[in-house]
Design an enzyme around this catalytic site. Structure first.
Site, PDB file in Angstrom:
ATOM      1  N   ASN A   9       6.846 -29.238  -8.958  1.00 52.29           N
ATOM      2  CA  ASN A   9       8.525 -28.917  -9.444  1.00 52.29           C
ATOM      3  C   ASN A   9       8.291 -27.960 -10.286  1.00 52.29           C
ATOM      4  O   ASN A   9       7.835 -27.601 -11.173  1.00 52.29           O
ATOM      5  CB  ASN A   9       8.429 -30.316 -10.418  1.00 52.29           C
ATOM      6  CG  ASN A   9       9.799 -30.236 -11.386  1.00 52.29           C
ATOM      7  OD1 ASN A   9      10.557 -29.333 -11.042  1.00 52.29           O
ATOM      8  ND2 ASN A   9      10.056 -30.965 -12.257  1.00 52.29           N
ATOM      9  N   TRP A  10       9.115 -26.760  -9.526  1.00 56.00           N
ATOM     10  CA  TRP A  10       9.135 -25.491 -10.145  1.00 56.00           C
ATOM     11  C   TRP A  10      10.136 -25.333 -11.257  1.00 56.00           C
ATOM     12  O   TRP A  10       9.996 -24.267 -11.733  1.00 56.00           O
ATOM     13  CB  TRP A  10       9.570 -24.628  -8.785  1.00 56.00           C
ATOM     14  CG  TRP A  10       8.489 -24.355  -7.737  1.00 56.00           C
ATOM     15  CD1 TRP A  10       7.174 -25.157  -7.737  1.00 56.00           C
ATOM     16  CD2 TRP A  10       8.578 -23.614  -6.540  1.00 56.00           C
ATOM     17  NE1 TRP A  10       6.660 -24.753  -6.631  1.00 56.00           N
ATOM     18  CE2 TRP A  10       7.379 -23.974  -5.850  1.00 56.00           C
ATOM     19  CE3 TRP A  10       9.428 -22.762  -5.967  1.00 56.00           C
ATOM     20  CZ2 TRP A  10       7.317 -23.432  -4.687  1.00 56.00           C
ATOM     21  CZ3 TRP A  10       9.321 -22.261  -4.762  1.00 56.00           C
ATOM     22  CH2 TRP A  10       8.148 -22.544  -3.971  1.00 56.00           C
ATOM     23  N   LYS A  11      10.682 -26.353 -11.627  1.00 53.20           N
ATOM     24  CA  LYS A  11      11.746 -26.385 -13.082  1.00 53.20           C
ATOM     25  C   LYS A  11      12.590 -25.001 -12.706  1.00 53.20           C
ATOM     26  O   LYS A  11      13.088 -24.593 -11.734  1.00 53.20           O
ATOM     27  CB  LYS A  11      10.823 -26.608 -14.008  1.00 53.20           C
ATOM     28  CG  LYS A  11       9.960 -27.655 -14.025  1.00 53.20           C
ATOM     29  CD  LYS A  11       9.283 -27.972 -15.297  1.00 53.20           C
ATOM     30  CE  LYS A  11       8.388 -29.214 -15.071  1.00 53.20           C
ATOM     31  NZ  LYS A  11       7.537 -29.620 -16.414  1.00 53.20           N
ATOM     32  N   HIS A  94      13.345 -36.900 -14.722  1.00 57.33           N
ATOM     33  CA  HIS A  94      12.558 -36.257 -15.366  1.00 57.33           C
ATOM     34  C   HIS A  94      12.795 -36.244 -16.830  1.00 57.33           C
ATOM     35  O   HIS A  94      13.980 -36.018 -17.395  1.00 57.33           O
ATOM     36  CB  HIS A  94      12.570 -34.583 -14.904  1.00 57.33           C
ATOM     37  CG  HIS A  94      11.271 -34.141 -15.122  1.00 57.33           C
ATOM     38  ND1 HIS A  94      11.203 -33.473 -16.381  1.00 57.33           N
ATOM     39  CD2 HIS A  94      10.286 -33.826 -14.448  1.00 57.33           C
ATOM     40  CE1 HIS A  94      10.019 -32.840 -16.363  1.00 57.33           C
ATOM     41  NE2 HIS A  94       9.183 -33.137 -15.268  1.00 57.33           N
ATOM     42  N   GLU A  96      12.425 -34.015 -19.052  1.00 56.04           N
ATOM     43  CA  GLU A  96      13.363 -32.927 -19.461  1.00 56.04           C
ATOM     44  C   GLU A  96      14.761 -33.210 -19.272  1.00 56.04           C
ATOM     45  O   GLU A  96      15.496 -32.610 -19.868  1.00 56.04           O
ATOM     46  CB  GLU A  96      12.870 -31.447 -18.502  1.00 56.04           C
ATOM     47  CG  GLU A  96      11.603 -31.056 -19.367  1.00 56.04           C
ATOM     48  CD  GLU A  96      10.561 -30.373 -18.115  1.00 56.04           C
ATOM     49  OE1 GLU A  96      11.212 -29.751 -17.080  1.00 56.04           O
ATOM     50  OE2 GLU A  96       9.400 -30.391 -18.235  1.00 56.04           O
ATOM     51  N   GLU A 166       4.990 -39.869 -15.790  1.00 57.43           N
ATOM     52  CA  GLU A 166       4.766 -38.489 -16.428  1.00 57.43           C
ATOM     53  C   GLU A 166       4.651 -38.734 -17.790  1.00 57.43           C
ATOM     54  O   GLU A 166       5.908 -38.796 -18.376  1.00 57.43           O
ATOM     55  CB  GLU A 166       5.686 -37.596 -15.904  1.00 57.43           C
ATOM     56  CG  GLU A 166       5.859 -37.006 -14.325  1.00 57.43           C
ATOM     57  CD  GLU A 166       6.309 -35.683 -14.469  1.00 57.43           C
ATOM     58  OE1 GLU A 166       5.590 -34.917 -13.706  1.00 57.43           O
ATOM     59  OE2 GLU A 166       7.431 -35.474 -14.943  1.00 57.43           O
ATOM     60  N   GLY A 172       3.277 -29.997 -19.688  1.00 61.02           N
ATOM     61  CA  GLY A 172       3.500 -28.668 -19.825  1.00 61.02           C
ATOM     62  C   GLY A 172       2.471 -28.380 -21.544  1.00 61.02           C
ATOM     63  O   GLY A 172       2.653 -27.196 -21.959  1.00 61.02           O
ATOM     64  N   SER A 212       0.093 -31.673 -16.739  1.00 58.62           N
ATOM     65  CA  SER A 212      -0.923 -31.014 -17.014  1.00 58.62           C
ATOM     66  C   SER A 212      -2.199 -31.070 -15.837  1.00 58.62           C
ATOM     67  O   SER A 212      -3.399 -30.891 -16.246  1.00 58.62           O
ATOM     68  CB  SER A 212      -1.557 -30.996 -18.508  1.00 58.62           C
ATOM     69  OG  SER A 212      -0.451 -30.513 -19.193  1.00 58.62           O
ATOM     70  N   GLY A 233       3.894 -29.435 -12.336  1.00 55.12           N
ATOM     71  CA  GLY A 233       4.715 -28.393 -12.903  1.00 55.12           C
ATOM     72  C   GLY A 233       4.127 -26.830 -13.038  1.00 55.12           C
ATOM     73  O   GLY A 233       3.839 -26.367 -11.728  1.00 55.12           O
ATOM     74  N   GLY A 234       3.518 -26.388 -14.081  1.00 51.47           N
ATOM     75  CA  GLY A 234       2.759 -25.128 -14.128  1.00 51.47           C
ATOM     76  C   GLY A 234       1.964 -24.882 -13.059  1.00 51.47           C
ATOM     77  O   GLY A 234       2.141 -23.835 -12.325  1.00 51.47           O
TER      78      GLY A 234
HETATM   79  P1  13P Z   1       3.008 -29.638 -16.033  1.00 50.26           P
HETATM   80  O1  13P Z   1       2.153 -29.906 -14.718  1.00 50.26           O
HETATM   81  O2  13P Z   1       3.503 -28.095 -16.300  1.00 50.26           O
HETATM   82  O3  13P Z   1       2.632 -30.158 -17.171  1.00 50.26           O
HETATM   83  O4  13P Z   1       4.526 -30.296 -15.722  1.00 50.26           O
HETATM   84  C1  13P Z   1       4.554 -31.721 -15.226  1.00 50.26           C
HETATM   85  C2  13P Z   1       5.843 -32.000 -14.660  1.00 50.26           C
HETATM   86  O5  13P Z   1       6.785 -32.145 -15.576  1.00 50.26           O
HETATM   87  C3  13P Z   1       6.193 -32.156 -13.204  1.00 50.26           C
HETATM   88  O6  13P Z   1       7.451 -32.464 -13.072  1.00 50.26           O
END
Ligand code: 13P
Length: 252
Positions: A9-11, A94, A96, A166, A172, A212, A233-234
């Site tokens: 997920n590149w957000k 998600h 967020e 999640e 993050g 993470s 994510g990251g």
């Molecule tokens: P991180 O891997 O950066 O913690 O993010 C997880 C995430 O929100 C994937 O959708």
């Protein structure tokens, strides 16, 4: 048989050139035929991403979709728009989106139903906040999130759904749920599905862990029997790290 998946997920990261080079890097990497690889770039680059991944094993997924079929909703993207460029899967729910855009369970169920009725498959995200876990309410919170959304669907919908647990406190933050905490929750989620449907449905749904995940912890997390992969994510923004995470989920 449920599928092993690693989805990035590149957000709101990567401009045009960064998106192109990351996809090209990923395409150069080894292919593990037992793991489905997905990437979720930002909206403006979805169509281009679909072109770039042709002849690779990478699937392109949307990060979100609006709950109404069409109308005066400035700035939003519809199911039909995504389908018309060839997108067949979207992330919904998600944390967020829940936190910064006030998407509640009612809206999320609306999105899920609209997507599924138009053959747009979903990766449905949910998970508890830190306070819920500290007060030992995490199972109850997760069960409620599921009860108000995906557990309302027909049994037939479940072959179009991937779940992504999640825990919000692990996203993050660098703090990961321990492999045992992930396994315990995934097992609980499967039990909730079993109670609402049947054994086949609960055994066949892929449940991803997100929060993470990195090359250093992926192996242990993915080794748990109810963890079918990750929503990353990251670490998905770095081709090498993402590839190591994909490898960690492969049995080849
Ligand atoms: P991180 O891997 O950066 O913690 O993010 C997880 C995430 O929100 C994937 O959708």
């Amino acid at each position: 048989m449920r599928k092993k998946i690693v989805a990035g997920n590149w957000k709101m990261h990567n401009d045009l050139n960064e998106t192109i080079s990351l996809i090209n890097e990923l395409k150069k990497n080894d292919i593990y035929s037992d793991v489905i690889v997905m990437i979720s770039p930002a909206f403006p680059f979805l169509q281009m991403a679909l072109e770039l991944v042709k002849k690779s094993n990478i699937e392109v997924v949307s990060q979100n979709v609006h709950q109404k079929p069409k109308g005066a909703f400035t700035g939003e993207i519809s199911v039909e728009m995504l389908k018309s460029i060839g997108i067949n899967k979207t992330i919904i729910g998600h944390s967020e989106r829940r936190k910064y855009f006030n998407e509640n369970d009612t809206v999320l169920l609306e999105k899920v139903k609209l997507a599924l009725s138009n053959d747009l498959d979903i990766i449905f995200c949910f998970g508890e906040e830190l306070l819920d876990r500290k007060s030992n309410r995490h199972f109850e919170v997760v069960m409620n999130q599921l009860k108000k959304t995906v557990l309302n669907l027909d049994k037939d919908s479940w072959n179009k759904i991937v779940l992504a647990y999640e825990p919000v406190w692990a996203i993050g933050t660098g703090e990961t749920a321990s492999p045992d905490q992930a396994q315990e929750m995934h097992e609980f989620i499967r039990k909730c599905i079993l109670e609402s449907y049947d054994k086949t449905t609960s055994e066949n749904v892929s449940i991803l862990y997100g929060g993470s995940v990195k090359p250093s912890n992926a192996n242990e997390i993915f080794s748990k029997k109810d963890v079918d992969g990750g929503l990353i994510g990251g670490a998905s923004l770095n081709a090498k790290d993402f590839q190591l995470i994909i490898k960690a989920n492969s049995s080849l």
